[in-house]
Structure formats: structure tokens, C-alpha cells
Design an enzyme around this catalytic site. Structure first.
Site, PDB file in Angstrom:
ATOM      1  N   LYS A  86       0.834  -1.208   0.000  1.00  0.00           N
ATOM      2  CA  LYS A  86       0.000   0.000   0.000  1.00  0.00           C
ATOM      3  C   LYS A  86       0.862   1.250   0.000  1.00  0.00           C
ATOM      4  CE  LYS A  86      -2.489  -0.791   3.721  1.00  0.00           C
ATOM      5  NZ  LYS A  86      -1.983  -2.124   4.037  1.00  0.00           N
ATOM      6  N   CYS A 175     -12.231   2.196  16.528  1.00  0.00           N
ATOM      7  CA  CYS A 175     -10.961   1.504  16.311  1.00  0.00           C
ATOM      8  C   CYS A 175     -10.025   1.536  17.507  1.00  0.00           C
ATOM      9  CB  CYS A 175     -10.366   2.018  15.001  1.00  0.00           C
ATOM     10  SG  CYS A 175      -8.802   2.795  14.967  1.00  0.00           S
ATOM     11  N   MET A 176     -10.028   2.618  18.285  1.00  0.00           N
ATOM     12  CA  MET A 176      -9.039   2.716  19.364  1.00  0.00           C
ATOM     13  C   MET A 176      -9.615   3.045  20.739  1.00  0.00           C
ATOM     14  SD  MET A 176      -6.429   1.821  17.805  1.00  0.00           S
ATOM     15  CE  MET A 176      -5.366   1.890  19.226  1.00  0.00           C
ATOM     16  N   MET A 360      -7.082  -4.636  16.579  1.00  0.00           N
ATOM     17  CA  MET A 360      -8.543  -4.674  16.587  1.00  0.00           C
ATOM     18  C   MET A 360      -9.132  -5.885  17.319  1.00  0.00           C
ATOM     19  SD  MET A 360      -9.402  -1.913  15.559  1.00  0.00           S
ATOM     20  CE  MET A 360      -7.999  -0.835  15.403  1.00  0.00           C
ATOM     21  N   GLY A 397      -4.720   1.569  14.479  1.00  0.00           N
ATOM     22  CA  GLY A 397      -5.152   1.264  13.124  1.00  0.00           C
ATOM     23  C   GLY A 397      -4.840   2.361  12.129  1.00  0.00           C
ATOM     24  N   GLN A 398      -5.109   3.611  12.496  1.00  0.00           N
ATOM     25  CA  GLN A 398      -5.071   4.696  11.517  1.00  0.00           C
ATOM     26  C   GLN A 398      -3.848   5.600  11.720  1.00  0.00           C
ATOM     27  OE1 GLN A 398      -9.184   6.201  10.495  1.00  0.00           O
ATOM     28  NE2 GLN A 398      -9.579   5.498  12.561  1.00  0.00           N
TER      29      GLN A 398
END
Lengths: 770, 232
Positions: A86, A175-176, A360, A397-398
Site C-alpha cells: 500500500k 478503532c481505538m 482490533m 489502526g489509523q
């Protein structure tokens, strides 16, 4: 006509022929004229990767105002020159042919292109009229862990400091949030104590429900490299599904969904039984607690929860763990007692440094806060924390879930420093923002799931969504999609491509993406990373920060944002930095951030704090060893948390577990990565993974269609059997990136009552041949 | 305070003062030298100066095998050409895609990809010579290299303009050793791509036994420019 010499003409001719040939070979890729893209013209500029929370340093090749190539930045301590597929192709995400370049306003039911000035006016008018008609708590903003730090800061200042509502959330709630409440309940301060350098010191890596090979591939490669250099290093994959990570691990241990709670307690039970604990550490640096039990799953609207902590003694804690002997837990979780003892022997061996990683699997969990507490317990019982190589480490995650949502505090209950319920924190915000203290509301309003429920109920009437795609990612999707389309709801969406979320919008604002504007991200290891504007945004696209400022000015809040287009990022950074002054969270200066490939906070006297809570490494820690200064008693809290079952389990009508997640090739909802031909061709659509025995019993082979049905929805997907992952028997797995095959129609909107983070990993489905 | 103690404090104080002075002067000297350094070293966006040397000689033991008879003959039909070499990369320097089906879908690194791509050789499944990876120490191959389902087409077309491949013939003088025109990050092992029967013919060396490639071939993929005297 411009004269060119014969050699140049020949070269151009040859190049044109090569391009023509290449174009036939790579359909969908438009090749530019040769003169615009000679390697000699390329300037390489640093930026953090746009995708996951690892925060790899990239060097972006810029030529003629286009991003043409990517290299890993060898100077970045995160990835040391390596990327994943990616990252290498990330710049291609800027160039999808359907990039949003114009604003759209819904007119007579149809999204119609308008000049961006007109769209900003429409947004501001609706913001004002909604507040006038329904009150300030009827307007809300829903942002993202992909927001830059300035985006989130301006959103928080506008809504909390200007409008006076706590209706600010970010998708990091999905997510967090459990990571945050885990840190807060155990340590009193958010974010990990260690950093990625722990990989270079650790002897054991225990991955808790974490397919790192696909989700944090660069860190996974660093871990493999560590094992290559030190062959006695062990990687243990503790999961519900066999993945690429399991293939590469030394040991793959499968547990039944929700079983992690019991496994963690059983490891603690075994550590206590064998005495493999660090007694002086426990005496000096730990205190014991227990909280409420039977805390529900948030399935009802407006279901609230308040924790009540009770201090207990070490003896009481031991007594509470009595029910978690490895044999008892084997029956509950499917994990063999000998595997539990093996894990305890690794955590308990004083000669081995242990890192636990999770993401996650532990966060998207109806007992997400509890499982974080339970894994911290293992590190606290053994004193394996806050020193190089000993780290319980929550992966993000982000790219800026930490930097923006957690540090800036774009959550209903947070401020850039502290909680809205805390008067001192409100006072600090009022002082820095130069607003009256009464302006900042002292009560949290809606967390994300409840925000969309409030939209359904009509309490929220105006919702601005930036850098996220909730019409793909909300669990129990239908309810929230229907809510957004109800009469009297006004939805603004800022994004870079058309998505299912822009489809339901009343106004679409085209956003400048990543290196088309200046900004900062903050990654998993507390590293703040600056990137400059390298490219002009297409058409009328505008950064999310500047969109917010433009609307704020039109709606009468312009005095809060006295900055120019040229200086606003620098000014925002300076103002925001005031919230974090002090040795426990000091941020690097703007100048420092521009120079370096990221800086870890606390950044005190020119030094990064790589390990917090230990006086040897952390200037905020007192004494000569550990000091868990986040808690008033200067101790880390060990919580007794029991096993409790999930809200929905397979039964006669819905006999399978459904688990959802990501694949290495796609980022979240695929709105960017699916527009990168290499990644789209690698994984063109979603699928359902079945265990080969289940597939055989149903007579299903790879590629054949399978219908999944839950109590909330149904979906037909192609089956994949032993192609990438292998779910355990009685379980299926579906990735969520595909807007054409929306798995969240089936998922359940149950969440952890403490963190309010939904559980996307467990619900019950029926599986049939389609 | 006793005289002895007083003496000790004086000593510490004097030492501290000297140390402070040294730091001050030293700091000045450092600052001074920084101020005359050529501006280009502090310019933003400078690429890291020299490519890594790791892995340069990794395939050296194979160098003589690469000379075996028939090496310059036509490669098997499935082998790479210069065109397919570039076609498999989204831009010059991008990790190539996997152009074939995977023989073992779930196997990992050394147990699958590297069994052909570590040392190369003829693979009857694909009637081709397997290309050799320049970085076999990185085992998570599918982290960067992904297979393609060509039939999937594109989700939406792209207007991306790719970084073009460098020219191959770049000798400075007639017959002089051509410089290295590409980045060497993760490609420091020259023989992996430039020697042996799997190498694309246009870039295949006829003297792999010399091994020490960078003795004669200079790396020229950095920023362009000519020498300029500071301040001139």
C-alpha cells in the site's frame, strides 16, 4: 515550431513507442508524455504514509507537480527504508479519474456541481439555522483517525469552544476507544509506554488477536528480522483464525471468540501459582482493584454506564483468579492447558523480555477495556514494562488515531488536554481558546454509535462527516443509513472520492488529500510526523482544516481562527502545543518537526522519551525506577476482570461466528486503494473464508457463492477456502473494504460499555450455498 | 564548612566553570563550522547521500556458475523481457507484482517464494527462469509483491503518471563502464538482476565473475548537477 535536435527527436519517438506499448499492457494507467517524467527531474520529499498507524516514513518522488514514485525513507526509525504494497503505491491514490474536484449540493434530490464558495455558504447557513431551531446539541461533527492534527484541532475548537457542544467524535471510536480506556484505567494516561525500538530488544512477541503480517506488515517484518538475527526469539500468534501471521509464527494458538479474557486470567493464575512474578515490583509499583460486572453490551439506545472502582488486596486478587485454572479455561476457550502454561512460562521467565502486541482483536470487543487491563496485568505481575524490550504495546489502526483523535481529543468526552468533566481541563481550554469558561459544556453528549442513533431519533439534525466513510463502516448499517436519509437531516461530507457516504450527503466538499496540503499525523509510538504541501490540490479541493475555518468564518466564529492560508498550520501547532506543555507530554517545535522524520513525545530538552514511567528514560518520572505518575497513587492498577460471554453467540438458527477485518492490499473501505490498479487487481472484491471442513459439508468450493444471514441482514459472497486465512471450524471471515458487498449490513452494534467501541469480530450468522 | 570541604567545592566549581567554557567554545566552533558548510547539505528534501552496501556480494559464490555455456542463448519462452520487466512495476523502483499463480497459497517466505526466487533456476511450471530476489532476507514477500487478477480490470481508471525507467546506455565516454542509473535501495545486490540466465538480456552483464561491480560502475541516480565550488 520548437526546434529539437535529431537525437532528442529519436529519443522521444522511441519513448512514445514504448509508452504506446506500455499502455496496451497496463490498461487503466495513463502514461504521460516522456519529457515530463525524466528521473533527473524528480525531487524526493519526506512524508509519513497515508495509511495505517505504523507511520512509515516515505520519500515521495515529485516531478512536474505530480507524485510519480515512492521510496521507503531510510532515515525513518519506523520502517528504515521498507514499506508495504500500500505504501509503495500510495501516491497512485491521488490520481483516480473520478477524484472529487468540485463541490456538490443536493438540488431537487440530485447532487449538483456548484462553486465551492456556494457550498460553504450552504453549510454555514444550515449550521446556523439548525442551532437556532433545535439548539447547539443538534449539530455534530464526525471525523477521523485520518484527520491531520490541525483538522481535528480546528474541529474541536469550533464545536467545543465556538458552538459549545460536545458533539465531536472520530471514527477512532470504532478503532481505538478500548485502547484509550485500557490505558486510562490501568495507567491514568493514554498511549503506549514503549516504542517500536522494543522490537530490537525483545525475546518474545505475543500477538493477541492480531494479524500483524497484513495489518502492520512493516513492524511484522522488523519482528521477523529480529528473529533472524537472534534465532531463540519466539513469535506466538494467539488468535481465533489462522492467518499469514500464524504461518510465520513459531507457535499458533487458537481460542474461541471472547476466550481471550479467560486465557489472560489463566496465564495470571499460572504466574501466581508458580511464583514467576516480580514481588518487589508488585509491592512498590502496583495496586489492585476491581470494577463492576455484568455491565451489558450497549444494545439499547441511551444505555449508560459508570464504572465504580473498588480497591482490593493482592490476596483478594489471587482469590478472584481461583476459577481460572488452565484446565477450567481449556474447557471454556479451547486452548490446551499446556499452551496456557507455555505462555505463562514465557511471560514469567525473568531471562526473557516480552512484547505483547494487539490491535482490533482486543479493541473491537464488547469487553475491550477489560481485555486491555488483563494483558497489562501480565506485564505488571512480571515487572516487564517500561524498559527496552518489555512492552505491552497497543498498535493503532489509523495514521493519526493517536495524533489527532486521542491527543487532540476529538471525542465527546475529551478536550485537547483532559476531560470535559474536569473543571481544570475546561479552564485550560477556555484560557488557550480565549472563550468564556461557560462556553465549554461540562457533560459528554453522544459517542459514535449513540451519535448515529441520535441522528435516527432526530436529536441530531446536522452532521458533518470528514475523512471517513461510515455508510460502509457502521455496524448494523441499515439502521444508520436509513437514519441519515430521514427527512430533516442535513449531512455534509468532505471526501476525495465518491463513496456510499457521499451518496447520502446533502453537500459534498472536495478535500485536498495528504501531501496536497500541509499537516501532521501522530502514529502508534507517540511519534508526530510533519509533511509539507508537495502538490496543488485538484480543482477546487480544499483541506479539511481550511473547509472548517471557512465555514466557521461564515457562521460567526471567525475570531477563533485568526490565521491566514499561509501560516495556519504553523499557528495551529503553536497554539495546540500549549495544551501539552510539561515533561509528560511536551511536543516538538514546528521547526523540529519539519526537519525530522517524526519526533516521539514527550520531547524534553531535545530528547525523545522512548520509555515512559521509568526514571531512567522519562524526565517526568520521579525516583530511580518505575513511577506510574498517571495515577494519583503513582502505581499501575491491576484490575480483576472476569470472563463474561459476548451478547450474541451461535445458536440453532445462526450457527456460525462471523468475524470481519482487513487485508494487506486495502485500506479500510477501499475508497482509495481500490482506485490503485495494482491493489484492485490483487484483491478485486470481498469474499467469505470458510474452514475446509465446513465448506466440504456444504459442498462449496473456492469461487462458489455462499449466502450469509444474520438477524440484521443478508449478503451473497464468493467463498475462499484455504487461499489466505483459515477460520476455525464453525467460523467465517469477511473483509469489509468492499462497498459493493457490505458486510456491516450483518454486524451487530454491541459495544464495550466502558469504551463505547463496537465489536466487529463476533456475531452469529447462518451460512448457506447460494 | 571545613577547609577541606571548602577546597573540594572550589575544585568542583573551577572544574564546572572550565567545562562550561569548553562547551561554550566548542559550541561556538561547531556553530562556526556549520555556518560555512555548503547550503546544499542542509537543503530540504535532500536524498540520503549514498546507497547501502549490504548484500553487494551475496551472490558472489554463484558468479562463476552464471558464466556456464549457453547462458547467452535465447531464454525459455516464459522468461522476462525488458518490456515485461517494466510492465510489472507501477513506476521505476516499485515492487514488481507477481505475474503467475501461486503454487502454495498459504505457505510463507522461505517455504514458498524463496524456494524458486532465492537462487533462481528453471521452473517447468512456468517454462521460465525464475528471477532472483536481491533481498532474500526479507521473508514476508507478499507484504510488497501481490498477484494480479487481470480479469478484474480496474475499479476506476487512474490518471497517475509513472516515474519512467532510466536509460540503459549511459556511458560517459565511448566504451567506459556505464554508471548505475537506478536507485539501489533494497537492490544493492547487483548480480541478482544483472547476472545469470534469469536476467533480462538487455541488462545482463557478460562479466559476472568480477563480482565487485561498483569498482567500475558508479552510482549516478542521485540529484543531477555538476561540481560547484562553495561561494563561487
Amino acid at each position: 515550431m520548437i526546434a529539437i535536435d535529431r537525437r532528442t527527436a529519436l529519443k522521444n519517438l522511441a519513448a512514445s513507442a514504448a509508452i504506446a506499448a506500455a499502455e496496451t499492457m497496463m490498461p487503466g494507467v495513463v502514461f504521460a508524455a516522456p519529457a515530463t517524467r525524466l528521473p533527473a527531474d524528480v525531487a524526493w520529499k519526506k512524508a509519513p504514509c497515508r495509511f495505517c498507524g505504523t507511520g512509515c516514513g516515505l520519500l515521495i518522488g515529485i516531478s512536474n507537480a505530480k507524485a510519480v514514485a515512492v521510496k521507503g525513507d531510510p532515515a525513518s526509525p519506523v520502517n528504515k527504508g521498507l514499506c508495504c504494497v500500500k505504501g509503495y503505491h500510495s501516491v497512485m491514490a491521488l490520481y483516480g479519474e473520478d477524484r472529487l474536484k468540485q463541490a456538490l449540493v443536493r438540488k431537487n434530490g440530485k447532487l449538483t456541481p456548484v462553486p465551492i464558495e456556494e457550498a460553504l455558504n450552504v453549510v454555514a447557513e444550515n449550521l446556523k439555522s439548525t442551532i437556532a431551531a433545535h439548539g447547539k446539541d443538534a449539530v455534530a461533527i464526525y471525523g477521523s483517525g485520518q484527520w491531520t492534527i490541525p483538522d481535528g484541532y480546528v474541529a474541536s475548537k469550533l464545536f467545543k469552544g465556538g458552538i459549545g457542544t460536545n458533539n465531536v467524535e472520530g471514527n477512532a471510536r470504532l478503532c481505538m476507544a478500548s485502547a484509550v480506556t485500557g490505558f486510562m484505567t490501568t495507567f491514568g494516561q493514554d498511549e503506549p509506554m514503549g516504542c517500536y525500538e522494543d522490537i530490537d530488544h525483545a525475546d518474545v512477541f505475543v500477538l493477541w488477536g492480531n494479524n500483524m503480517a497484513e495489518m502492520h506488515p512493516v513492524l511484522f517484518s522488523r519482528m521477523l528480522e529480529r528473529r533472524l538475527k537472534k534465532p531463540d526469539v519466539k513469535i506466538i500468534d494467539l488468535a481465533t483464525r489462522t492467518t499469514r501471521t500464524s504461518q510465520a509464527a513459531d507457535r499458533s494458538i487458537l481460542f474461541l471468540p471472547q476466550g481471550d479474557l479467560a486465557v489472560a486470567n489463566a496465564i495470571a493464575h499460572e504466574l501466581l501459582r508458580t511464583g514467576a512474578i516480580h514481588r518487589t515490583f508488585i509491592e512498590r509499583h502496583v495496586s489492585f482493584h476491581r470494577g463492576k460486572t455484568g455491565i451489558g453490551y450497549g444494545l439499547q439506545d441511551k444505555e449508560g454506564f459508570t464504572e465504580a472502582a473498588e480497591s482490593i488486596s493482592f490476596e483478594q486478587y489471587k482469590e478472584a483468579l481461583k476459577d481460572y485454572s488452565p484446565e477450567k479455561v481449556e474447557a471454556l476457550t479451547g486452548v490446551a492447558a499446556r499452551d496456557i502454561r507455555y505462555l505463562a512460562s514465557l511471560y514469567g521467565d525473568p531471562g526473557r523480555k516480552v512484547v505483547s502486541y494487539w490491535c482490533m482483536g482486543m479493541n473491537q470487543h464488547t469487553r475491550g477495556t477489560w481485555i486491555q487491563n488483563l494483558v497489562y496485568n501480565l506485564h505488571l505481575l512480571t515487572g516487564k514494562i517500561s524498559t527496552p524490550g518489555n512492552s505491552p504495546f497497543s498498535l493503532t489502526g489509523q495514521p493519526s488515531a493517536c495524533g489527532t483523535v486521542r491527543e487532540v481529543g476529538t471525542l465527546t468526552n475529551r478536550l485537547p488536554h483532559g476531560e470535559v468533566t474536569n473543571e481544570a481541563d475546561r479552564k485550560l481550554a477556555a484560557k488557550i481558546w480565549k472563550v468564556p469558561l461557560e462556553k465549554i459544556a461540562p457533560k459528554p453528549t453522544f459517542h459514535t454509535v449513540e451519535m448515529f442513533r441520535a441522528l435516527d431519533r432526530g436529536e441530531i439534525r446536522f452532521l458533518w462527516i470528514q475523512v471517513t466513510n461510515p455508510m460502509v463502516t457502521m455496524p448494523k448499517l441499515k439502521r444508520y443509513r436509513d437514519a441519515a436519509q430521514k427527512e430533516g437531516r442535513f449531512i455534509v461530507v468532505s471526501d476525495v472520492y465518491p463513496t456510499p457516504t457521499t451518496d447520502i450527503a446533502d453537500v459534498v466538499l472536495p478535500a485536498a488529500m495528504w501531501i496536497e496540503r500541509e499537516g501532521m499525523f501522530g502514529n502508534s509510538e507517540r511519534r508526530t510526523q510533519h509533511f509539507e504541501q508537495m502538490l496543488p490540490p485538484p480543482g477546487e479541493a480544499m483541506s479539511d482544516t481550511w473547509q472548517l475555518i471557512e465555514v466557521a468564518r461564515r457562521a460567526g466564529y471567525g475570531n477563533l481562527f485568526p490565521w491566514t492560508k499561509e501560516n495556519h498550520i504553523e499557528e495551529i501547532w503553536k497554539e495546540y502545543g500549549q495544551f501539552h506543555h510539561g515533561p509528560d507530554h511536551e511536543m516538538a517545535s514546528y521547526e523540529e518537526l519539519k526537519k525530522r522524520p517524526g519526533v516521539i513525545w514527550p520531547f524534553v530538552k531535545g530528547q525523545e522519551t522512548k520509555w515512559r514511567y521509568h526514571a531512567k528514560y522519562d524526565p517526568a518520572a520521579k525516583g530511580d525506577s518505575w513511577d506510574f505518575y498517571g495515577k494519583p497513587d503513582h502505581r499501575a492498577w491491576i484490575w480483576f476482570r472476569p470472563y463474561e460471554p459476548p451478547p450474541e453467540r451461535p445458536d440453532k438458527d445462526y450457527p456460525f461466528w462471523l468475524n470481519t477485518g482487513r487485508v494487506v492490499e486495502h485500506w479500510h473501505t477501499g475508497s482509495m486503494t481500490r482506485r490503485i490498479p495494482v491493489l484492485h487487481k490483487a484483491v478485486p472484491n470481498a469474499y467469505v473464508e470458510l474452514h475446509p471442513d465446513d465448506a466440504k459439508a456444504m459442498g462449496v468450493r473456492t469461487g462458489e457463492r455462499v449466502r450469509l444471514t444474520s438477524r440484521r441482514g443478508t449478503l451473497v459472497l464468493p467463498a475462499l477456502i484455504d487461499v489466505r486465512g483459515r477460520p476455525a471450524k464453525g467460523q467465517v471471515f469477511v473483509p469489509f473494504f468492499d462497498e459493493g458487498l457490505l458486510i456491516n449490513e450483518l454486524t451487530l452494534d454491541a459495544f464495550c460499555p466502558i469504551s463505547k467501541q463496537p465489536d466487529y469480530k463476533k456475531c452469529a450468522v447462518r451460512v448457506e450455498r447460494a | 564548612m571545613t577547609p577541606a570541604e571548602s577546597n573540594r567545592y572550589w575544585t568542583i566549581a573551577t572544574a564546572s566553570a572550565l567545562l562550561a567554557a569548553t562547551v561554550f567554545v566548542g559550541g561556538r566552533m561547531l556553530l562556526g563550522s556549520a555556518s560555512v558548510a555548503p547550503a546544499r547539505l542542509t537543503g530540504e528534501g535532500d536524498t540520503p547521500s549514498l546507497p547501502a552496501e549490504t548484500g553487494v556480494f551475496r551472490l558472489a559464490p554463484h558468479a562463476l556458475e552464471y558464466r556456464k555455456p549457453g547462458e547467452q542463448e535465447a531464454p525459455p519462452p516464459g522468461s522476462r523481457t525488458l518490456a515485461s520487466f517494466y510492465q510489472r512495476r507501477a513506476y521505476a523502483g516499485a515492487p514488481p507484482v507477481i505475474p503467475h499463480r501461486l503454487l502454495n497459497l498459504q505457505a510463507w517466505g522461505g517455504a514458498s517464494c524463496l524456494s524458486c526466487h532465492q537462487d533462481g533456476g528453471y521452473t517447468p511450471e512456468f517454462k521460465a527462469m525464475a528471477p532472483v530476489t536481491p533481498h532474500p532476507e526479507l521473508k514476508a514477500c507478499v507484504q510488497c509483491h501481490v498477484p494480479q487478477q487481470e480479469a478484474a480490470g480496474v475499479f476506476r481508471a487512474t490518471t497517475f503518471t509513472r516515474l519512467a525507467a532510466p536509460e540503459i546506455e549511459g556511458s560517459a565516454l565511448p566504451g567506459s563502464p556505464p554508471p548505475i542509473p537506478h536507485d539501489l535501495q533494497m537492490r544493492a545486490n547487483c548480480l541478482a538482476c544483472h547476472a545469470g540466465p534469469a536476467a533480462v538480456r538487455e541488462v545482463r552483464t557478460d562479466h559476472p565473475e568480477r563480482v565487485n561491480c561498483r569498482q567500475c560502475h558508479a552510482w549516478n541516480a542521485g540529484p543531477e548537477g555538476v561540481f560547484e565550488r562553495v561561494g563561487q
